[in-house]
Design an enzyme around this catalytic site. Structure first.
Site, PDB file in Angstrom:
ATOM      1  CD  GLU A 166     107.037 -27.611  32.618  1.00  0.00           C
ATOM      2  OE1 GLU A 166     106.934 -27.790  31.214  1.00  0.00           O
ATOM      3  OE2 GLU A 166     107.204 -26.282  32.783  1.00  0.00           O
TER       4      GLU A 166
ATOM      5  N   GLY B 194     109.359 -27.629  25.601  1.00  0.00           N
ATOM      6  CA  GLY B 194     110.012 -26.453  25.297  1.00  0.00           C
ATOM      7  C   GLY B 194     110.737 -26.932  23.958  1.00  0.00           C
ATOM      8  N   GLY B 195     112.004 -27.276  24.401  1.00  0.00           N
ATOM      9  CA  GLY B 195     113.036 -27.468  23.119  1.00  0.00           C
ATOM     10  C   GLY B 195     112.626 -28.164  21.989  1.00  0.00           C
TER      11      GLY B 195
ATOM     12  CD  GLU C 192     112.124 -21.549  31.576  1.00  0.00           C
ATOM     13  OE1 GLU C 192     111.655 -20.909  30.645  1.00  0.00           O
ATOM     14  OE2 GLU C 192     112.805 -22.735  31.224  1.00  0.00           O
TER      15      GLU C 192
ATOM     16  N   GLY D 244     115.024 -28.692  30.057  1.00  0.00           N
ATOM     17  CA  GLY D 244     115.755 -28.052  29.107  1.00  0.00           C
ATOM     18  C   GLY D 244     117.269 -28.638  29.713  1.00  0.00           C
TER      19      GLY D 244
ATOM     20  CG  HIS E 253     107.705 -22.191  32.725  1.00  0.00           C
ATOM     21  ND1 HIS E 253     108.955 -22.224  33.139  1.00  0.00           N
ATOM     22  CD2 HIS E 253     107.636 -23.279  31.758  1.00  0.00           C
ATOM     23  CE1 HIS E 253     109.462 -23.012  32.072  1.00  0.00           C
ATOM     24  NE2 HIS E 253     108.603 -23.942  31.659  1.00  0.00           N
TER      25      HIS E 253
ATOM     26  CG  ASN F 121     107.011 -22.922  27.089  1.00  0.00           C
ATOM     27  OD1 ASN F 121     106.919 -21.537  26.626  1.00  0.00           O
ATOM     28  ND2 ASN F 121     107.333 -22.916  28.267  1.00  0.00           N
ATOM     29  CD1 TRP F 122     107.300 -23.087  20.383  1.00  0.00           C
ATOM     30  CD2 TRP F 122     107.113 -21.316  18.967  1.00  0.00           C
ATOM     31  NE1 TRP F 122     106.978 -23.592  19.020  1.00  0.00           N
ATOM     32  CE2 TRP F 122     106.787 -22.471  18.257  1.00  0.00           C
ATOM     33  CE3 TRP F 122     107.022 -20.170  18.298  1.00  0.00           C
ATOM     34  CZ2 TRP F 122     106.495 -22.530  16.806  1.00  0.00           C
ATOM     35  CZ3 TRP F 122     106.826 -19.972  16.933  1.00  0.00           C
ATOM     36  CH2 TRP F 122     106.489 -21.220  16.183  1.00  0.00           C
ATOM     37  CE  LYS F 123     110.907 -23.656  28.246  1.00  0.00           C
ATOM     38  NZ  LYS F 123     112.029 -24.177  29.157  1.00  0.00           N
TER      39      LYS F 123
ATOM     40  CB  SER G  50     114.224 -33.452  28.979  1.00  0.00           C
ATOM     41  OG  SER G  50     114.973 -32.372  29.435  1.00  0.00           O
TER      42      SER G  50
END
Ligand code: PGA
Length: 242
Positions: free
Chosen positions: A163, A224-225, A96, A169, A94, A10-12, A203
């Site tokens: 999640e 993500g990251g 976010e 993150g 998500h 997930n590149w956000k 993470s």
């Protein structure tokens, strides 16, 4: 029936055209893996990512969609448009989006139904906050999100991503025991639990992916990251070779 591992990035809100070299770097690991590999870039890169991933065993997904297929909804993208750009999946609900855009589980359910009828596989995200876990309400919150975010009266397979918000993150991951317990709990609440893939997110990185994905009720990860760096993402794929 064995559930195929899904390793999703997930590149956000990250990535520009110069990020597309990622696909060449990850292609060898993806091609050698029995897992399904997915990258969800920002909408601006969707079509270019589909091109960059063609020939590689990497699918492309969106990060959200509208519940309607077209119309007066400035700034939104429909499930049909994602399909038109070459996407196979869409992340929905998500945390976010739930916090930045006030998305409710009811709206996630509508989007999931729209995604399924357009031919996309929705990845429906759920997860408790730190305070909710501290107060012993993690299972109740996640159960409520799962039940209310599932598409109503629509056939088709979806994926769930668990999640915990406090692990996203932050470098913190839930313990293996807590992850397995929550995944088993979620599976028990799904109408087609044995067939539904449940991803863990929060993470995930090269050093912890293999032990998390090896848990009985974990069918892959939403990353993500560590999906922003091709070498990290490729290492996660290699470390979890099945
Ligand atoms: P993270 O993000 O891997 O950077 O924690 C996961 C996610 O939000 O999907």
């Amino acid at each position: 029936m064995a559930r195929q591992l899904l390793i999703a990035g997930n590149w956000k809100m990250n990535g520009k055209r110069d990020s597309l070299a990622f696909f060449d770097e990850v292609a060898p690991a993806a091609g050698a893996s029995a897992a399904e590999i997915l990258i969800c870039p920002p909408a601006t890169l969707l079509a270019a990512a589909v091109d960059a991933a063609s020939g590689a065993s990497i699918k492309i997904g969106g990060q959200d969609c509208h519940a309607n297929s077209s119309g007066a909804h400035t700034g939104d993208v429909s499930a049909d448009m994602l399909v038109d750009a070459g996407a196979d999946y869409v992340i929905l609900g998500h945390s976010e989006r739930r916090s930045d855009h006030g998305e409710s589980s009811a709206s996630v359910a509508e989007k999931a139904a729209a995604a399924l009828s357009a031919g996309l596989t929705p990845i429906i995200c759920v997860g408790e906050s730190e305070a909710e876990r501290r107060d012993g309400r993690a299972e109740a919150v996640v159960a409520e999100q799962v039940v209310n975010s599932l598409p109503k009266a629509t056939d088709g397979a979806y994926v769930i991503a668990y999640e915990p918000v406090w692990a996203i993150g932050t470098g913190l991951t839930a313990s293996l025991e807590d992850i397995q317990a929550m995944h088993g709990f979620i599976r028990g609440r799904l109408p087609d639990g044995e067939k539904t893939r449940i991803l863990y997110g929060g993470s995930v990185k090269p050093g912890n992916a293999a032990e998390i994905f090896a848990l009985a009720d974990v069918d892959g990860g939403l990353i993500g990251g560590a999906s922003l760096k091709a070498s990290d993402f490729a290492q996660i794929i290699k470390n979890t070779a099945v």
